[in-house]
Design a protein around this motif. Structure first.
Motif, PDB file in Angstrom:
ATOM      1  N   PRO A 136       0.119  -6.709  -5.825  1.00 47.96           N
ATOM      2  CA  PRO A 136      -0.576  -5.784  -6.731  1.00 47.96           C
ATOM      3  C   PRO A 136      -2.041  -5.549  -6.385  1.00 47.96           C
ATOM      4  O   PRO A 136      -2.558  -4.448  -6.608  1.00 47.96           O
ATOM      5  N   TYR A 137      -2.719  -6.541  -5.836  1.00 53.12           N
ATOM      6  CA  TYR A 137      -4.139  -6.351  -5.536  1.00 53.12           C
ATOM      7  C   TYR A 137      -4.342  -5.356  -4.402  1.00 53.12           C
ATOM      8  O   TYR A 137      -5.145  -4.423  -4.501  1.00 53.12           O
ATOM      9  N   ASP A 138      -3.620  -5.541  -3.302  1.00 56.28           N
ATOM     10  CA  ASP A 138      -3.737  -4.576  -2.200  1.00 56.28           C
ATOM     11  C   ASP A 138      -3.224  -3.211  -2.620  1.00 56.28           C
ATOM     12  O   ASP A 138      -3.753  -2.179  -2.199  1.00 56.28           O
ATOM     13  N   MET A 139      -2.189  -3.197  -3.458  1.00 56.03           N
ATOM     14  CA  MET A 139      -1.668  -1.914  -3.930  1.00 56.03           C
ATOM     15  C   MET A 139      -2.702  -1.197  -4.799  1.00 56.03           C
ATOM     16  O   MET A 139      -2.834   0.028  -4.749  1.00 56.03           O
ATOM     17  N   SER A 140      -3.451  -1.969  -5.591  1.00 57.33           N
ATOM     18  CA  SER A 140      -4.485  -1.342  -6.425  1.00 57.33           C
ATOM     19  C   SER A 140      -5.549  -0.672  -5.557  1.00 57.33           C
ATOM     20  O   SER A 140      -6.040   0.410  -5.882  1.00 57.33           O
ATOM     21  N   GLN A 141      -5.886  -1.310  -4.452  1.00 54.55           N
ATOM     22  CA  GLN A 141      -6.866  -0.702  -3.540  1.00 54.55           C
ATOM     23  C   GLN A 141      -6.310   0.576  -2.932  1.00 54.55           C
ATOM     24  O   GLN A 141      -7.010   1.589  -2.820  1.00 54.55           O
ATOM     25  N   GLY A 162       0.802  -1.212   0.000  1.00 55.83           N
ATOM     26  CA  GLY A 162       0.000   0.000   0.000  1.00 55.83           C
ATOM     27  C   GLY A 162       0.832   1.258   0.000  1.00 55.83           C
ATOM     28  O   GLY A 162       2.081   1.222  -0.029  1.00 55.83           O
ATOM     29  N   ASN A 163       0.143   2.384   0.036  1.00 58.19           N
ATOM     30  CA  ASN A 163       0.824   3.673  -0.076  1.00 58.19           C
ATOM     31  C   ASN A 163       1.739   3.965   1.103  1.00 58.19           C
ATOM     32  O   ASN A 163       2.771   4.622   0.935  1.00 58.19           O
ATOM     33  N   ILE A 164       1.370   3.515   2.294  1.00 59.78           N
ATOM     34  CA  ILE A 164       2.245   3.766   3.444  1.00 59.78           C
ATOM     35  C   ILE A 164       3.585   3.068   3.227  1.00 59.78           C
ATOM     36  O   ILE A 164       4.662   3.665   3.397  1.00 59.78           O
ATOM     37  N   ALA A 165       3.526   1.796   2.831  1.00 62.83           N
ATOM     38  CA  ALA A 165       4.766   1.061   2.553  1.00 62.83           C
ATOM     39  C   ALA A 165       5.516   1.682   1.387  1.00 62.83           C
ATOM     40  O   ALA A 165       6.749   1.803   1.423  1.00 62.83           O
ATOM     41  N   PHE A 166       4.795   2.086   0.351  1.00 62.88           N
ATOM     42  CA  PHE A 166       5.442   2.697  -0.807  1.00 62.88           C
ATOM     43  C   PHE A 166       6.186   3.972  -0.412  1.00 62.88           C
ATOM     44  O   PHE A 166       7.315   4.209  -0.847  1.00 62.88           O
ATOM     45  N   ASN A 167       5.565   4.769   0.438  1.00 59.58           N
ATOM     46  CA  ASN A 167       6.204   6.010   0.877  1.00 59.58           C
ATOM     47  C   ASN A 167       7.406   5.764   1.779  1.00 59.58           C
ATOM     48  O   ASN A 167       8.269   6.646   1.922  1.00 59.58           O
ATOM     49  N   ASN A 168       7.473   4.577   2.384  1.00 56.96           N
ATOM     50  CA  ASN A 168       8.595   4.232   3.265  1.00 56.96           C
ATOM     51  C   ASN A 168       9.575   3.260   2.622  1.00 56.96           C
ATOM     52  O   ASN A 168      10.439   2.697   3.305  1.00 56.96           O
ATOM     53  N   ILE A 169       9.456   3.065   1.311  1.00 53.20           N
ATOM     54  CA  ILE A 169      10.198   1.983   0.666  1.00 53.20           C
ATOM     55  C   ILE A 169      11.715   2.164   0.766  1.00 53.20           C
ATOM     56  O   ILE A 169      12.454   1.175   0.906  1.00 53.20           O
ATOM     57  N   ASP A 170      12.214   3.384   0.741  1.00 51.23           N
ATOM     58  CA  ASP A 170      13.669   3.582   0.826  1.00 51.23           C
ATOM     59  C   ASP A 170      14.222   3.024   2.130  1.00 51.23           C
ATOM     60  O   ASP A 170      15.273   2.361   2.139  1.00 51.23           O
ATOM     61  N   GLU A 171      13.529   3.284   3.237  1.00 55.61           N
ATOM     62  CA  GLU A 171      13.981   2.785   4.539  1.00 55.61           C
ATOM     63  C   GLU A 171      13.793   1.272   4.639  1.00 55.61           C
ATOM     64  O   GLU A 171      14.644   0.556   5.183  1.00 55.61           O
ATOM     65  N   ILE A 172      12.678   0.760   4.104  1.00 49.20           N
ATOM     66  CA  ILE A 172      12.417  -0.680   4.166  1.00 49.20           C
ATOM     67  C   ILE A 172      13.485  -1.450   3.403  1.00 49.20           C
ATOM     68  O   ILE A 172      13.977  -2.491   3.867  1.00 49.20           O
ATOM     69  N   LEU A 173      13.883  -0.949   2.258  1.00 43.85           N
ATOM     70  CA  LEU A 173      14.874  -1.642   1.431  1.00 43.85           C
ATOM     71  C   LEU A 173      16.230  -1.750   2.116  1.00 43.85           C
ATOM     72  O   LEU A 173      17.031  -2.622   1.767  1.00 43.85           O
TER      73      LEU A 173
END
Length: 248
Positions: free
Chosen positions: A169-174, A146-157
């Motif tokens: 992809p399904y949860d991301m689409s939502q 989701g968007n929260i994870a996407f916005n934090n992806i640099d730190e998660i990686l």
């Protein structure tokens, strides 16, 4: 066994059906792994032990998707012999670190310590071998959904101890406001950005696909862990194709 040894990519289905015979069928078909699903569907830790046995008996990698970031459930999945644990709903780097802590023994984590489990051959394996090798022979896969994870992806990686970054992809689409539209430009754009950010860090990326064409698209972009559909969906598609052709 290692999931990626000498392989450009690996492919395997989600398994929801409680009969481990379908795991054997997946192995005979040539899949590299199965994702035994405890998040969606009727399975429990008790029912999936035989799925793990079936996978290992036929030479494919058993992955267990647990329902959430739950230290006890992650430990149980690994105790019964899962070689990778796949964890959904990761939103922050702290979430990712919690997964590593639950899945790894000291010094990488704080997984519950017990050698009287299937993964240690029910205590017949020398404890020095089990605890010494477990961190090397088990892996972690986390869902970015989701968007929260996407916005934090640099730190998660940048979290150590994560083997695969799995894009749902399904949860991301939502989260993008287009539920179910997994090929929507908004969804594809976010997924591609994650793949591009992961590449220079040497991080393996995975995703879910429902057609060979989609699988090839993501493989060409560098995705190595391809989750191909779900056992019940694969069965439905095969049945529908037969019925349609017979009735033509």
């Amino acid at each position: 066994m290692s999931l990626f040894d000498n392989k450009e990519f690996v492919v395997g289905p989600f398994m929801k059906v409680s009969d481990p015979a379908l795991v054997e069928v997946a192995a005979f078909a040539g899949f590299d792994f199965v994702i035994i699903d405890l998040e969606h569907g009727p399975n429990t830790i008790q029912t999936v032990q035989n799925h793990v046995r079936a996978a290992q008996a036929k030479g494919i990698v058993p992955v267990i998707r647990v329902p959430e970031i739950n230290e006890n459930m992650i430990s149980k999945a690994l105790d019964i012999g899962a070689e990778y644990v796949q964890v959904p709903q990761i939103e922050t780097a702290d979430d990712a670190r919690r997964v590593v802590k639950a899945a790894k023994f000291f010094p990488e984590g704080a997984r519950g310590v017990c050698r009287y489990v299937r993964a240690a051959d029910y205590a017949s394996m020398p404890k020095e071998n089990y605890f010494g090798n477990a961190n090397k022979t088990t892996g972690t896969i986390i869902h970015i959904e989701g968007n929260i994870a996407f916005n934090n992806i640099d730190e998660i990686l940048r979290v150590d101890g994560i083997d695969v970054i799995f894009i749902g992809p399904y949860d991301m689409s939502q989260s993008c406001g287009v539920p179910g539209q997994v090929n929507h430009p908004k969804v594809i754009s976010q997924m591609k950005e994650i793949v591009e950010k992961a590449a220079p860090l040497g991080k393996v990326v995975g995703t879910f696909v429902e057609s060979p064409e989609s699988a090839k698209q993501w493989i060409d972009l560098g995705v190595k862990y391809i989750s191909y559909a779900v056992d019940v969906g694969i069965y439905f598609d095969a049945c529908k194709n037969i019925v349609d052709k017979v009735r033509e």
